[in-house]
Design a protein around this motif. Sequence first.
Motif, PDB file in Angstrom:
ATOM      1  N   CYS A   1       1.022 127.662  31.109  1.00 50.41           N
ATOM      2  CA  CYS A   1      -0.304 127.464  31.705  1.00 50.41           C
ATOM      3  C   CYS A   1      -0.749 128.658  32.547  1.00 50.41           C
TER       4      CYS A   1
ATOM      5  N   GLU B   1      11.228 124.403  35.670  1.00 53.75           N
ATOM      6  CA  GLU B   1      10.169 123.458  35.361  1.00 53.75           C
ATOM      7  C   GLU B   1       8.868 123.912  36.012  1.00 53.75           C
TER       8      GLU B   1
ATOM      9  N   CYS C   1       2.161 121.949  34.475  1.00 54.80           N
ATOM     10  CA  CYS C   1       2.094 121.462  33.100  1.00 54.80           C
ATOM     11  C   CYS C   1       3.464 120.912  32.711  1.00 54.80           C
ATOM     12  N   ASP C   2       3.694 120.730  31.432  1.00 54.19           N
ATOM     13  CA  ASP C   2       4.942 120.088  30.982  1.00 54.19           C
ATOM     14  C   ASP C   2       6.035 121.080  30.624  1.00 54.19           C
ATOM     15  N   TYR C   3       5.872 122.319  31.023  1.00 52.53           N
ATOM     16  CA  TYR C   3       6.832 123.349  30.650  1.00 52.53           C
ATOM     17  C   TYR C   3       8.200 123.112  31.292  1.00 52.53           C
ATOM     18  N   VAL C   4       9.242 123.074  30.459  1.00 54.79           N
ATOM     19  CA  VAL C   4      10.616 122.950  30.947  1.00 54.79           C
ATOM     20  C   VAL C   4      11.498 123.887  30.140  1.00 54.79           C
TER      21      VAL C   4
END
Length: 66
Positions: free
Chosen positions: A16, A34, A38-41
Amino acid sequence: MKTKKRFIAGAKCPMCKQSDSLRVWEENQIEVVECVECDYVEQKTPQAIEQSVHGTEQLIGIFKPE
Ligand SMILES: [Zn+2]
């Protein structure tokens, strides 16, 4: 068990593109990164851990690729 989560100063999320949104902690000797925006992992498994399966052997001569 306490999990210490800390933000990475100046780090940018590759997904993002937000700055200072990444936080990192360790889970079973795996570094987890993390993004809170956003959902970034991302999970990083150091090769040194995979190689030290003998446990009690001395941890010398470990080189990080970075
Ligand atoms: Zn993000």
